[in-house]
Design a protein around this motif. Structure first.
Motif, short mmCIF file in Angstrom:
data_model
loop_
_atom_site.label_atom_id
_atom_site.label_comp_id
_atom_site.label_asym_id
_atom_site.label_seq_id
_atom_site.Cartn_x
_atom_site.Cartn_y
_atom_site.Cartn_z
N GLY A 288 0.72 -1.08 -0.02
CA GLY A 288 -0.02 0.17 0.08
C GLY A 288 0.71 1.26 -0.06
O GLY A 288 0.34 2.52 -0.30
N ALA A 289 2.24 1.19 0.22
CA ALA A 289 3.00 2.25 0.14
C ALA A 289 2.98 2.98 -1.06
O ALA A 289 2.80 4.41 -1.14
N GLN A 290 2.83 2.55 -2.27
CA GLN A 290 3.02 3.17 -3.65
C GLN A 290 1.41 4.08 -3.81
O GLN A 290 1.47 4.93 -4.09
N GLU A 291 0.35 3.21 -3.29
CA GLU A 291 -0.72 3.64 -3.29
C GLU A 291 -1.08 5.15 -2.55
O GLU A 291 -1.56 6.08 -3.03
N ILE A 292 -0.74 4.70 -1.21
CA ILE A 292 -0.77 6.24 -0.64
C ILE A 292 0.37 7.40 -0.92
O ILE A 292 -0.09 8.56 -1.14
N GLY A 293 1.38 6.95 -1.47
CA GLY A 293 2.27 8.13 -2.00
C GLY A 293 1.96 8.49 -3.04
O GLY A 293 1.90 9.94 -3.52
N THR A 294 0.99 7.97 -4.06
CA THR A 294 0.57 8.11 -5.41
C THR A 294 -0.55 9.22 -5.20
O THR A 294 -0.73 10.47 -5.84
N TYR A 295 -1.40 8.94 -4.09
CA TYR A 295 -2.47 9.49 -3.74
C TYR A 295 -1.97 11.30 -3.25
O TYR A 295 -2.46 12.20 -3.66
N LEU A 296 -0.97 11.17 -2.54
CA LEU A 296 -0.16 12.66 -2.09
C LEU A 296 0.27 13.07 -3.33
O LEU A 296 0.04 14.58 -3.15
N ILE A 297 0.88 12.61 -4.32
CA ILE A 297 1.39 13.27 -5.57
C ILE A 297 0.01 13.83 -6.30
O ILE A 297 0.24 14.69 -6.89
N TYR A 298 -1.12 13.29 -6.26
CA TYR A 298 -2.26 13.94 -7.04
C TYR A 298 -2.60 14.90 -6.17
O TYR A 298 -3.02 16.04 -6.99
N ILE A 299 -2.38 15.13 -4.95
CA ILE A 299 -2.70 16.45 -4.28
C ILE A 299 -1.91 17.71 -4.71
O ILE A 299 -1.97 18.63 -5.00
N PHE A 300 -0.52 17.19 -4.69
CA PHE A 300 0.27 18.01 -5.53
C PHE A 300 0.14 18.44 -6.82
O PHE A 300 0.53 19.60 -7.24
N PHE A 301 -0.24 17.53 -7.68
CA PHE A 301 -0.84 18.10 -9.07
C PHE A 301 -1.71 19.15 -9.02
O PHE A 301 -1.77 20.11 -9.88
N VAL A 302 -2.53 18.96 -8.04
CA VAL A 302 -3.81 19.79 -7.80
C VAL A 302 -3.13 21.27 -7.49
O VAL A 302 -3.51 22.29 -8.08
N VAL A 303 -2.13 21.53 -6.58
CA VAL A 303 -1.44 22.73 -6.06
C VAL A 303 -0.65 22.91 -7.39
O VAL A 303 -0.77 24.39 -7.39
N ILE A 304 0.09 22.40 -8.26
CA ILE A 304 0.72 23.01 -9.38
C ILE A 304 -0.29 23.70 -10.15
O ILE A 304 0.26 24.86 -10.83
N GLY A 305 -1.43 23.44 -10.57
CA GLY A 305 -2.31 24.16 -11.33
C GLY A 305 -2.80 25.49 -10.51
O GLY A 305 -3.10 26.25 -11.44
N VAL A 306 -2.83 25.66 -9.44
CA VAL A 306 -3.37 26.74 -8.45
C VAL A 306 -2.78 28.10 -8.83
O VAL A 306 -3.71 29.08 -9.39
N PRO A 307 -1.53 27.95 -9.03
CA PRO A 307 -0.81 29.61 -9.00
C PRO A 307 -0.84 30.23 -10.35
O PRO A 307 -0.41 31.05 -10.68
N ALA A 308 -1.40 29.41 -11.38
CA ALA A 308 -1.21 29.86 -12.91
C ALA A 308 -2.23 30.96 -13.08
O ALA A 308 -3.21 30.45 -13.76
N SER A 309 -2.05 31.93 -12.60
CA SER A 309 -3.24 32.79 -12.86
C SER A 309 -2.88 33.83 -14.10
O SER A 309 -1.98 34.74 -13.97
N LEU A 310 -3.58 33.80 -15.16
CA LEU A 310 -3.40 34.44 -16.17
C LEU A 310 -3.74 35.96 -16.11
O LEU A 310 -2.96 36.54 -16.50
N PRO A 311 -4.76 36.33 -15.24
CA PRO A 311 -5.03 37.71 -15.21
C PRO A 311 -3.62 38.58 -14.59
O PRO A 311 -3.35 39.69 -15.03
N ILE A 312 -3.09 38.03 -13.68
CA ILE A 312 -2.10 38.69 -12.84
C ILE A 312 -0.88 38.62 -13.51
O ILE A 312 -0.16 39.67 -14.02
N ILE A 313 -0.69 37.77 -14.76
CA ILE A 313 0.43 37.77 -15.43
C ILE A 313 0.20 39.07 -16.56
O ILE A 313 0.99 39.66 -16.90
N LEU A 314 -1.03 38.98 -17.14
CA LEU A 314 -1.37 40.18 -18.30
C LEU A 314 -1.25 41.28 -17.69
O LEU A 314 -1.02 42.25 -18.06
#
Length: 404
Positions: A288-314
């Motif tokens: 189960g270590a790989q399953e738990i670790g992969t779920y945590l990585i998916y949370i990380f993927f959610v966070v990667i998408g968050v700061p990509a604010s187009l209005p702030i850049i423009l």
């Protein structure tokens, strides 16, 4: 501060979103064929990006910092529990060469971007140096080089936002590439083919087949999570000790030693791989270590998408988006051209480019989400070395650009 429906200090609501959306992404990936082809990682990332740009969730919050500080470090050892260092050495050697080829792409992109935009962006020498370090190593290098060159804080924040948007978009491109016939014809794809071969049930999609249910006990969960916490604690404490012990300055040897022994993630990867190799019988019994670790990585993927604010850049610095676009595109072109020329596998080219642009954690996360389990440990090792060389290459370019 941009207004959002959910505020940065709505801690539990944001955690509910991160954990819940990660779970939904996994469910969709394993339930529907279209989602399996897109991958749950892309669904997680794009969903967060859309909600951030429509001002539903904030682009900055202490919750996101917690994911970087605690969730990612815990995920790494969990995902390395089945990695025997003696078995992965050959793969690491190939990936290291491909990683260095990709780093050449970053340097070429930085030079082209600087000379193309140097008359349009004030202080571009400092910003390009900073982004060069980041696109060979990671955010650690960005922070170190911005401090070294005393880059204005408003330019740093704008560059980080542009970087996050470009990084998120590039990861989407890299995840789609293995599904395209053009690239499958031009490159060998042994890891993709292995995942497809293991999908023996025609009624089940790839993700559902790969993540079939396994027997797991409370003891497995306790040992997996407890061991992961212990490995992170020992590794980060050791790294902090060496970082304080080894001086930095003019001496190149001490700087390199400080970079190697004082880096949290390099120490964590090293300690975990040594523990797994020495006490292999203990780690092999934990389910189960790989399953738990992969779920945590998916949370990380959610966070990667968050700061990509187009209005702030423009609003703040649209030309910085042009800079990072040039650097990323040239990195990609050089990586794929040299990868083809020297007969690297498609998976190796993709992960090496990812490790340059995003760092070892994003590259490992991509390997996990694609089912390329044999490449997870090697790309973590190779990508972490980018933290060391990123500062030197970024600093060298920064001093050179400063003469213009």
């Amino acid at each position: 501060m941009v207004y959002s429906l959910i505020q940065p200090d709505d801690i539990w609501i944001l955690w509910a979103f991160l954990a819940g959306w990660a779970g939904i992404s996994i469910y969709l990936e394993q339930k529907y064929d279209w989602a399996s082809k897109v991958s749950g990682a892309i669904i997680a990332l794009v969903g967060a990006m859309l909600l951030a740009n429509f001002n539903v969730i904030p682009t900055d919050s202490p919750v996101y910092d917690t994911v970087w500080s605690y969730v990612v470090p815990l995920a790494i050892p969990l995902l390395l529990f089945q990695s025997n260092i003696l078995k992965i050495w050959n793969e690491s050697g190939r990936l290291l060469i491909m990683f260095l080829f990709s780093a050449i792409g970053t340097v070429v992109g930085a030079i082209v971007g600087f000379f193309f935009l140097k008359d349009l962006i004030p202080g571009l020498d400092k910003i390009t140096a900073m982004m060069t370090g980041s696109y060979i190593g990671g955010s650690v290098n960005l922070a170190a080089l911005s401090a070294r060159f005393e880059t204005p804080s408003e330019m740093i924040s704008s560059a980080v936002v542009a970087d996050n948007l470009m990084m998120a978009l590039y990861f989407l491109v890299l995840m789609v590439i293995p599904t395209l016939t053009f690239f499958r014809r031009k490159f060998k794809t042994p890891h993709v083919e292995e995942v497809e071969k293991n999908n023996n049930d025609g009624n089940e999609n790839l993700a559902a087949s790969y993540w079939k249910g396994k027997e797991i006990s409370l003891q497995d969960i306790g040992l997996a999570v407890g061991t992961a916490f212990a490995l992170v604690a020992v590794s980060f404490t050791l790294a902090e000790f060496f970082a304080n012990l080894i001086p930095t300055g003019e001496n190149i040897f001490f700087n390199i030693l400080h970079g190697i022994l004082g880096d949290n993630y390099l120490m964590l990867t090293t300690i975990t791989l040594l523990a797994v190799t020495i006490f292999s019988s203990y780690f092999e019994k934990i389910n189960g270590a790989q399953e738990i670790g992969t779920y945590l990585i998916y949370i990380f993927f959610v966070v990667i998408g968050v700061p990509a604010s187009l209005p702030i850049i423009l609003q703040n610095a649209p030309l910085l988006l042009v800079l990072v676009f040039i650097m990323v595109v040239i990195n990609m072109v050089v990586s794929f051209v040299l990868g083809k020329l020297f007969k690297f596998n498609l998976e190796e080219v993709i992960l090496a480019s990812n490790a340059n642009i995003g760092g070892p954690t994003t590259a490992a996360a991509m390997a996990i989400s694609q089912g390329w389990s044999k490449l997870v440990a090697p790309i973590l090792i190779v990508g972490t070395l980018g933290y060391i060389i990123g500062n030197y290459i970024g600093a060298a370019l920064g001093y050179w650009f400063g003469t213009f």
